[in-house]
Scaffold this motif. Structure first.
Motif, PDB file in Angstrom:
ATOM      1  N   ARG A 157       0.832  -1.210   0.000  1.00  0.00           N
ATOM      2  CA  ARG A 157       0.000   0.000   0.000  1.00  0.00           C
ATOM      3  C   ARG A 157       0.866   1.260   0.000  1.00  0.00           C
ATOM      4  NH1 ARG A 157      -5.455  -0.914   1.419  1.00  0.00           N
ATOM      5  NH2 ARG A 157      -5.747   1.328   1.171  1.00  0.00           N
ATOM      6  N   LEU A 158       1.963   1.147   0.717  1.00  0.00           N
ATOM      7  CA  LEU A 158       2.850   2.305   0.814  1.00  0.00           C
ATOM      8  C   LEU A 158       3.489   2.627  -0.532  1.00  0.00           C
ATOM      9  CD1 LEU A 158       3.587   4.097   3.183  1.00  0.00           C
ATOM     10  CD2 LEU A 158       5.664   2.779   3.468  1.00  0.00           C
ATOM     11  N   ARG A 159       3.901   1.592  -1.234  1.00  0.00           N
ATOM     12  CA  ARG A 159       4.481   1.817  -2.566  1.00  0.00           C
ATOM     13  C   ARG A 159       3.473   2.495  -3.483  1.00  0.00           C
ATOM     14  NH1 ARG A 159       6.400  -3.549  -2.087  1.00  0.00           N
ATOM     15  NH2 ARG A 159       8.536  -3.540  -1.325  1.00  0.00           N
ATOM     16  N   GLU A 160       2.262   2.004  -3.399  1.00  0.00           N
ATOM     17  CA  GLU A 160       1.208   2.575  -4.226  1.00  0.00           C
ATOM     18  C   GLU A 160       0.989   4.041  -3.859  1.00  0.00           C
ATOM     19  OE1 GLU A 160      -3.520   1.710  -4.857  1.00  0.00           O
ATOM     20  OE2 GLU A 160      -2.279   0.121  -4.018  1.00  0.00           O
ATOM     21  N   ALA A 161       0.960   4.302  -2.568  1.00  0.00           N
ATOM     22  CA  ALA A 161       0.729   5.680  -2.111  1.00  0.00           C
ATOM     23  C   ALA A 161       1.900   6.583  -2.492  1.00  0.00           C
ATOM     24  CB  ALA A 161       0.526   5.694  -0.606  1.00  0.00           C
ATOM     25  N   LEU A 162       3.100   6.050  -2.425  1.00  0.00           N
ATOM     26  CA  LEU A 162       4.277   6.850  -2.795  1.00  0.00           C
ATOM     27  C   LEU A 162       4.216   7.249  -4.269  1.00  0.00           C
ATOM     28  CD1 LEU A 162       7.225   5.067  -0.953  1.00  0.00           C
ATOM     29  CD2 LEU A 162       6.582   7.454  -0.729  1.00  0.00           C
ATOM     30  N   ASN A 163       3.768   6.318  -5.090  1.00  0.00           N
ATOM     31  CA  ASN A 163       3.677   6.621  -6.520  1.00  0.00           C
ATOM     32  C   ASN A 163       2.623   7.677  -6.824  1.00  0.00           C
ATOM     33  OD1 ASN A 163       5.719   4.900  -7.224  1.00  0.00           O
ATOM     34  ND2 ASN A 163       4.358   3.162  -7.558  1.00  0.00           N
ATOM     35  N   GLN A 164       1.662   7.804  -5.923  1.00  0.00           N
ATOM     36  CA  GLN A 164       0.603   8.793  -6.154  1.00  0.00           C
ATOM     37  C   GLN A 164       0.952  10.163  -5.584  1.00  0.00           C
ATOM     38  OE1 GLN A 164      -2.797   6.881  -4.461  1.00  0.00           O
ATOM     39  NE2 GLN A 164      -2.990   5.417  -6.136  1.00  0.00           N
ATOM     40  N   LEU A 165       2.049  10.238  -4.848  1.00  0.00           N
ATOM     41  CA  LEU A 165       2.423  11.531  -4.271  1.00  0.00           C
ATOM     42  C   LEU A 165       2.903  12.487  -5.366  1.00  0.00           C
ATOM     43  CD1 LEU A 165       4.557  10.740  -1.080  1.00  0.00           C
ATOM     44  CD2 LEU A 165       2.242  11.630  -1.174  1.00  0.00           C
ATOM     45  N   PRO A 166       2.666  13.773  -5.193  1.00  0.00           N
ATOM     46  CA  PRO A 166       3.308  14.737  -6.105  1.00  0.00           C
ATOM     47  C   PRO A 166       4.827  14.618  -6.019  1.00  0.00           C
ATOM     48  CG  PRO A 166       1.605  15.795  -4.798  1.00  0.00           C
ATOM     49  CD  PRO A 166       1.766  14.410  -4.232  1.00  0.00           C
ATOM     50  N   ALA A 167       5.472  14.898  -7.141  1.00  0.00           N
ATOM     51  CA  ALA A 167       6.921  14.673  -7.223  1.00  0.00           C
ATOM     52  C   ALA A 167       7.682  15.444  -6.154  1.00  0.00           C
ATOM     53  CB  ALA A 167       7.420  15.052  -8.605  1.00  0.00           C
ATOM     54  N   GLU A 168       7.251  16.680  -5.881  1.00  0.00           N
ATOM     55  CA  GLU A 168       8.006  17.486  -4.918  1.00  0.00           C
ATOM     56  C   GLU A 168       7.866  16.936  -3.498  1.00  0.00           C
ATOM     57  OE1 GLU A 168       5.629  18.646  -6.823  1.00  0.00           O
ATOM     58  OE2 GLU A 168       4.052  19.609  -5.658  1.00  0.00           O
ATOM     59  N   GLN A 169       6.713  16.346  -3.198  1.00  0.00           N
ATOM     60  CA  GLN A 169       6.540  15.753  -1.868  1.00  0.00           C
ATOM     61  C   GLN A 169       7.334  14.453  -1.758  1.00  0.00           C
ATOM     62  OE1 GLN A 169       2.378  15.375  -0.887  1.00  0.00           O
ATOM     63  NE2 GLN A 169       1.976  17.529  -1.270  1.00  0.00           N
ATOM     64  N   ARG A 170       7.256  13.677  -2.798  1.00  0.00           N
ATOM     65  CA  ARG A 170       7.985  12.401  -2.803  1.00  0.00           C
ATOM     66  C   ARG A 170       9.491  12.642  -2.682  1.00  0.00           C
ATOM     67  NH1 ARG A 170       7.901   6.936  -5.131  1.00  0.00           N
ATOM     68  NH2 ARG A 170       9.953   6.571  -5.972  1.00  0.00           N
ATOM     69  N   GLN A 171       9.948  13.693  -3.341  1.00  0.00           N
ATOM     70  CA  GLN A 171      11.376  14.019  -3.290  1.00  0.00           C
ATOM     71  C   GLN A 171      11.824  14.303  -1.856  1.00  0.00           C
ATOM     72  OE1 GLN A 171      12.384  17.789  -5.047  1.00  0.00           O
ATOM     73  NE2 GLN A 171      14.272  16.978  -5.919  1.00  0.00           N
ATOM     74  N   VAL A 172      11.007  15.061  -1.132  1.00  0.00           N
ATOM     75  CA  VAL A 172      11.364  15.396   0.254  1.00  0.00           C
ATOM     76  C   VAL A 172      11.354  14.140   1.128  1.00  0.00           C
ATOM     77  CG1 VAL A 172      10.629  16.662   2.301  1.00  0.00           C
ATOM     78  CG2 VAL A 172      10.567  17.778   0.086  1.00  0.00           C
ATOM     79  N   VAL A 173      10.337  13.295   0.936  1.00  0.00           N
ATOM     80  CA  VAL A 173      10.248  12.065   1.735  1.00  0.00           C
ATOM     81  C   VAL A 173      11.457  11.176   1.455  1.00  0.00           C
ATOM     82  CG1 VAL A 173       8.913   9.966   2.131  1.00  0.00           C
ATOM     83  CG2 VAL A 173       7.735  12.132   1.824  1.00  0.00           C
ATOM     84  N   GLU A 180      18.531  10.000   4.457  1.00  0.00           N
ATOM     85  CA  GLU A 180      18.711  10.412   5.852  1.00  0.00           C
ATOM     86  C   GLU A 180      19.245  11.835   5.974  1.00  0.00           C
ATOM     87  OE1 GLU A 180      21.027   7.412   7.744  1.00  0.00           O
ATOM     88  OE2 GLU A 180      19.414   5.952   7.727  1.00  0.00           O
ATOM     89  N   GLN A 181      18.795  12.687   5.075  1.00  0.00           N
ATOM     90  CA  GLN A 181      19.163  14.099   5.185  1.00  0.00           C
ATOM     91  C   GLN A 181      18.215  14.783   6.165  1.00  0.00           C
ATOM     92  OE1 GLN A 181      18.781  15.230   1.037  1.00  0.00           O
ATOM     93  NE2 GLN A 181      20.996  15.207   0.783  1.00  0.00           N
ATOM     94  N   THR A 182      18.739  15.743   6.874  1.00  0.00           N
ATOM     95  CA  THR A 182      17.870  16.510   7.771  1.00  0.00           C
ATOM     96  C   THR A 182      17.050  17.490   6.932  1.00  0.00           C
ATOM     97  OG1 THR A 182      19.503  18.236   8.108  1.00  0.00           O
ATOM     98  CG2 THR A 182      19.545  16.370   9.641  1.00  0.00           C
ATOM     99  N   PHE A 183      15.985  18.011   7.545  1.00  0.00           N
ATOM    100  CA  PHE A 183      15.147  18.963   6.810  1.00  0.00           C
ATOM    101  C   PHE A 183      15.954  20.208   6.439  1.00  0.00           C
ATOM    102  CE2 PHE A 183      11.549  16.816   9.164  1.00  0.00           C
ATOM    103  CZ  PHE A 183      11.132  16.105   8.063  1.00  0.00           C
ATOM    104  N   ALA A 184      16.852  20.589   7.315  1.00  0.00           N
ATOM    105  CA  ALA A 184      17.663  21.782   7.031  1.00  0.00           C
ATOM    106  C   ALA A 184      18.531  21.565   5.794  1.00  0.00           C
ATOM    107  CB  ALA A 184      18.532  22.106   8.242  1.00  0.00           C
ATOM    108  N   VAL A 185      19.124  20.388   5.701  1.00  0.00           N
ATOM    109  CA  VAL A 185      19.978  20.083   4.536  1.00  0.00           C
ATOM    110  C   VAL A 185      19.132  20.005   3.266  1.00  0.00           C
ATOM    111  CG1 VAL A 185      21.435  18.291   3.510  1.00  0.00           C
ATOM    112  CG2 VAL A 185      21.731  18.907   5.900  1.00  0.00           C
ATOM    113  N   ILE A 186      17.966  19.395   3.389  1.00  0.00           N
ATOM    114  CA  ILE A 186      17.079  19.292   2.220  1.00  0.00           C
ATOM    115  C   ILE A 186      16.702  20.695   1.725  1.00  0.00           C
ATOM    116  CG2 ILE A 186      14.828  18.488   1.415  1.00  0.00           C
ATOM    117  CD1 ILE A 186      15.061  16.243   3.526  1.00  0.00           C
ATOM    118  N   ALA A 187      16.351  21.551   2.671  1.00  0.00           N
ATOM    119  CA  ALA A 187      15.967  22.919   2.305  1.00  0.00           C
ATOM    120  C   ALA A 187      17.128  23.636   1.624  1.00  0.00           C
ATOM    121  CB  ALA A 187      15.525  23.681   3.542  1.00  0.00           C
ATOM    122  N   GLN A 188      18.325  23.406   2.141  1.00  0.00           N
ATOM    123  CA  GLN A 188      19.505  24.063   1.580  1.00  0.00           C
ATOM    124  C   GLN A 188      19.772  23.547   0.162  1.00  0.00           C
ATOM    125  OE1 GLN A 188      22.962  23.453   3.996  1.00  0.00           O
ATOM    126  NE2 GLN A 188      24.195  24.930   2.886  1.00  0.00           N
TER     127      GLN A 188
END
Lengths: 219, 190
Positions: A157-173, A180-188
């Motif tokens: 179910r998770l794989r299916e849900a991941l595929n349905q996520l918008p690309a920008e959300q999936r990228q952050v996840v 294992e990047q922190t949110f600060a590193v991702i934002a940077q």
């Protein structure tokens, strides 16, 4: 049997889902459902080993997940789980004034905090004397034993849900969980405000969580 | 961030941040304190833990987990895996690959056509050597210089830079013999 036990009737509003795997304690001795467990607790004396085994089958999985969330380490979580059910064996019959699940959470919480304190002390001593390199507390590579905590249907179910996520959300996840990047590193790295990254992660997790809940609530 | 009477979504998000280790030490301690008395918070931790563990073991697809550096790989890494988008992505990749192949072919084809300075010098020396051999075989004298000396090079350089009257003076001086002849004596006497 403990003669000092003063069991009382279980409150009628107690409810705990039977989400255990059912592969433990399904023998002829122990209870197989939450109602049976409630009945056991309304009896007198200590819980028998078979009762505890049944309780483990019904609630062990969730308690272990709870401990994993607290300790972020499978070995410590297993140890805390063992200590928790040891306490159930010793004092489970006293759990009458609150829900059994809440009581289990409370006991496991205290066991986890005790382990956490002990681990912190050990790490501090080892750092002080430099006997060996101390493994970071949060590091817990995914092992085979951890895989058993995750159900195959959840993953599907998770794989299916991941595929349905918008690309920008999936990228952050993906960056947060897999790299294992922190949110600060991702934002940077993405040149985005931290708030945007957090919002994307939150929205993504909400959708994924909903999918998992649907999986767990479906028969 | 506060843990006082959060909504269910807030509690879930708080628990997820806690499980991910993203809360500050102060917030994490406050959340842990709330766990002691809040079954709802404990349930949220269970759900968060299940979600995070599942995400860690879900096995991210290879194209999205590779460390992408090139533009083509970035396209692969960020693309949404629907059929329509993957079709467009495939066309883009094919176009990039075709352009790269064309550039490579052009570079390879262009490089041997243009001889270097060393190649030209070698060819000139070969032609000169063949002429010399022809002259020797025919018993004729060779008019050209056998080996280009440094002086010739200097003279050639001077021919470019020095004026003609200076070169004429140098050539007269060169023709003058080392010992004066009788004719020279006569001229001096006159």
């Amino acid at each position: 049997m403990s003669p000092t036990a003063t069991p009382g009737p279980e409150p009628a509003d107690h409810s705990f889902g039977d989400k255990g795997s059912g592969d433990h304690g399904t023998g002829d001795k122990g209870p197989e459902s939450a109602d049976d467990l409630r009945g056991f607790l309304s009896g007198e004396g200590r819980l028998s080993p078979s009762d505890v085994q049944a309780l483990y089958a019904a609630q062990g999985h969730e308690v272990l997940l709870f401990l994993m969330g607290l300790l972020r380490n499978r070995e410590l979580a297993d140890e805390a789980l063992q200590n928790t059910f040891q306490r159930v064996l010793e004092q489970g019959h006293t759990a009458r004034s609150e829900s059994l699940k809440g009581w289990l959470f409370k006991v496991s919480y205290h066991e986890a905090m005790a382990l956490k304190r002990r681990q912190a002390t050990q790490d501090r001593v080892l750092r002080k004397y430099g006997d060996r390199e101390v493994r970071p507390f949060d590091s817990h590579p995914v092992s085979e034993s951890e895989l058993r905590l995750v159900r195959d249907e959840d993953l599907a179910r998770l794989r299916e849900a991941l595929n349905q996520l918008p690309a920008e959300q999936r990228q952050v996840v993906e960056r947060r969980i897999d790299r294992e990047q922190t949110f600060a590193v991702i934002a940077q790295e993405l040149k985005l405000p931290l708030g945007t990254v957090l919002t994307r992660m939150r929205l993504a997790l909400e959708k994924l969580r909903r999918q998992l809940r649907d999986t767990n609530e479906s028969p | 961030m506060t843990t006082s009477s959060p909504t269910t979504n807030d509690l879930d998000w708080l628990a997820e941040q806690y499980v991910l280790g993203e809360l500050s030490a102060e917030d994490a301690a406050r959340f842990e304190a709330a766990l002691a008395d809040s079954p709802a918070a404990c349930e949220a931790v269970v759900a968060a833990s299940r979600l995070v563990l599942s995400l860690q073991t879900v096995g991210w697809a290879v194209p999205t987990t590779t460390t992408v550096t090139s533009p083509a790989k970035e396209l692969v890494g960020t693309a949404h895996p629907t059929d329509r988008r993957s079709g467009r992505l495939g066309r883009q990749l094919v176009a990039i690959a075709a352009v790269a192949a064309c550039c490579l072919v052009l570079v390879l084809a262009w490089s041997p056509v243009r001889p270097t300075t060393a190649d030209r010098q070698v060819r000139a020396e070969v032609i000169q050597a063949r002429e010399l051999m022809d002259h020797w075989r025919g018993g004729r004298s060779f008019a050209g210089p056998l080996i280009a000396s440094e002086e010739d090079d200097e003279a050639a350089d001077l021919g470019d830079a020095a004026p003609s009257w200076m070169l004429a003076a140098v050539s007269i001086e060169k023709q003058k013999p080392a010992h004066p002849t009788d004719e020279d004596d006569v001229l001096e006497d006159n």
